[in-house]
Enzyme design. Structure first.
Site, PDB file in Angstrom:
ATOM      1  CB  ALA A   9      -7.710  16.303   4.916  1.00  0.00           C
ATOM      2  CB  ALA A  10      -6.423  10.784   6.400  1.00  0.00           C
ATOM      3  NE  ARG A  15       7.607  14.705   6.879  1.00  0.00           N
ATOM      4  CZ  ARG A  15       7.898  14.080   5.589  1.00  0.00           C
ATOM      5  NH1 ARG A  15       8.631  14.813   4.635  1.00  0.00           N
ATOM      6  NH2 ARG A  15       6.915  14.398   4.915  1.00  0.00           N
ATOM      7  N   GLY A  77      -1.856   4.575   2.531  1.00  0.00           N
ATOM      8  CA  GLY A  77      -2.009   4.910   1.267  1.00  0.00           C
ATOM      9  C   GLY A  77      -2.838   6.051   0.704  1.00  0.00           C
ATOM     10  CG  ASP A 102      -0.146  17.887   2.963  1.00  0.00           C
ATOM     11  OD1 ASP A 102      -0.527  18.367   1.699  1.00  0.00           O
ATOM     12  OD2 ASP A 102       0.515  17.114   2.748  1.00  0.00           O
ATOM     13  CG  ASN A 169       3.089  13.471  -9.377  1.00  0.00           C
ATOM     14  OD1 ASN A 169       2.016  13.722  -9.798  1.00  0.00           O
ATOM     15  ND2 ASN A 169       2.893  12.266  -8.610  1.00  0.00           N
TER      16      ASN A 169
END
Length: 461
Positions: A9-10, A15, A77, A102, A169
């Protein structure tokens, strides 16, 4: 076997075009990250670690008492994000679920099934997958003949045969905890983004001869990740249907489920009817045999049995059994409406207690007051509670009668069985059985009409 959960949650979520950090956007009354942590809590893990970065303080406040935290200084990442949790988890035997903050639609049942499948198969890593009806943009799961996962092929890298695969995935993984943190230091960042990808751990484990599997969940919609406002609206719609379907299974009727907007924590009793365009939010509890009509909004309130709410707003208040309100009335915070009370149209109540069977018919304001039982409040009554500096209290006793158009100027006490004549302004206490009259004397001016300019207009003669 111990179970751990790492929630990613970093990220800020550019967007979303918002000052609010992405995982703090709400879906049906809870932030997305609360939905994710709530689903994770359902598998009864030994520890949950949430990786925070952007908006760390806000995320930590929302999840206070529900999670430990690890801090990712730079967003390098998913692999780097999980690595920040190493101080909390590395070296411990067990299974670790990694999920992003999210993805608010995952259920505890799905996460539990993933854990159980992972442990049953003895995998070093298990990918949570789903069959996507339109897999464009998703990473495809490529398996061998035994069902083991060979690789995850991204849309831009897949050949024509690989892109025909519809198993995708979801971004959720289950790892052997010790093997996960042993492999993470070997993840490189030789890619276009210069980031450390968690998916590279799968390849590292596979080349070490470890078993990498995949568990396909039945409901693709759970996997929806929210990256923008369009996806947020889609997630909300799916969650809302899930909520309303469950209420209907428990005996609640909806005139139009698609236009009833109900938060996750709302409780509703059986045989209650809810019309369209109704909003029910927060920790609201509604009893049985209630009728909530179109246009009503109820927030953090408690509604008893056999209550009717007609096109009205109720906030942080309570309505006891057999009471009703509306249409077009407003119960502001700390309004306590007793058994059998009638609150009519265009009435506003604030910080007031209304006793059983009292009637507040219409066009009235009651603020900072205590009303007893069996009182009649006439049309257009005002409880004048504010003198410009402070607010004072008004008390009205049982079985009193407050005539239409009256103003009760606080602080004032009206005793039991008192009578207030219509159009009175009451500034002094009224004793039991007394009638108070406080208004100007009527004077009639004879033949005054002919002194008015309008009397010269022939149309008025």
């Amino acid at each position: 076997m111990k179970k751990f959960v790492v929630v990613l949650a970093a990220g800020k979520g550019t967007r979303m075009k918002s000052k609010l950090y992405k995982v703090l956007h709400e879906v049906c009354g809870k932030t997305m990250v609360e939905h994710v942590v709530g689903a994770a809590q359902g598998v009864q893990p030994d520890k949950i670690v949430t990786v925070v970065g952007m908006g760390a303080e806000e995320v930590e406040q929302v999840l206070k008492g529900k999670s430990d935290f690890a801090f990712q200084k730079k967003q390098l990442g998913t692999g780097d994000a999980v690595m920040t949790a190493s101080k909390k988890l590395a070296g411990q035997a067990g299974a670790t679920l990694v999920i992003t903050g999210d993805t608010p639609l995952f259920t505890s049942a799905t996460l539990q099934n993933l854990f159980e499948y992972h442990l049953k198969k003895g995998n070093a890593a298990t990918v949570l997958t789903a069959e996507a009806p339109a897999p464009l943009g998703y990473g495809r799961i490529i398996r061998d003949d035994q069902g083991n996962v060979l690789r995850i092929v991204e849309q831009k890298d897949g050949n024509s045969e690989e892109l025909k695969v519809k198993e995708i995935n979801t971004g959720v993984f289950c790892f052997d905890n010790e093997k996960l943190f042993a492999a993470l230091p070997h993840v490189g960042n030789s890619n276009a983004q210069g980031e450390y990808y968690l998916t590279d751990v799968l390849e590292i484990l596979r080349t070490q001869g470890e078993r990498v599997g995949a568990y396909k969940m039945p409901d693709f919609s759970e996997s929806l990740g929210v990256n923008d406002r369009l996806a947020l609206a889609q997630a909300t719609k799916i969650m809302q249907k899930r909520i309303n379907d469950e209420h209907m299974r428990m005996g609640v009727s909806f005139a139009d489920p698609e236009t009833a907007y109900i938060d996750t924590d709302v409780k509703i009793g059986s045989d209650t009817i809810i019309e369209g365009n109704v909003v029910i939010k927060g920790k609201t509890m509604i009893g049985s045999n209630c009728y909530i009509t179109a246009g009503s909004r109820i927030v953090d309130s408690k509604i008893g049995d056999n209550v009717t709410v007609t096109s009205s707003t109720i906030e942080q208040s309570q309505m006891d059994n057999n009471s009703d309100v509306g249409p077009n009335s407003h119960l502001r915070p700390n309004s306590l409406i007793g058994d059998g009370v009638h609150i009519g149209n265009f009435v506003e109540i604030k910080n007031a207690k209304i006793g059983a069977n009292t009637k507040v018919g219409h066009l009235t304001y009651v603020g900072d007051a205590t009303l007893g039982k069996d009182i009649n409040i006439g049309c257009g009554t005002i409880f004048a509670n504010y003198d410009g500096v402070k607010k004072d209290h008004t008390t009205v006793g049982d079985r009193s009668f407050i005539g239409s158009g009256s103003t009760l100027v606080a602080p004032v006490k009206i005793a039991d069985h008192a009578f207030i004549a219509a159009d009175s302004t009451i500034t002094k206490d009224v004793a039991r059985y007394d009638m108070a009259i406080a208004r100007g004397r009527q004077i009639n001016k004879a033949d005054y009409w002919h002194k008015l300019p309008l009397s010269q207009n022939d149309d008025w003669k």
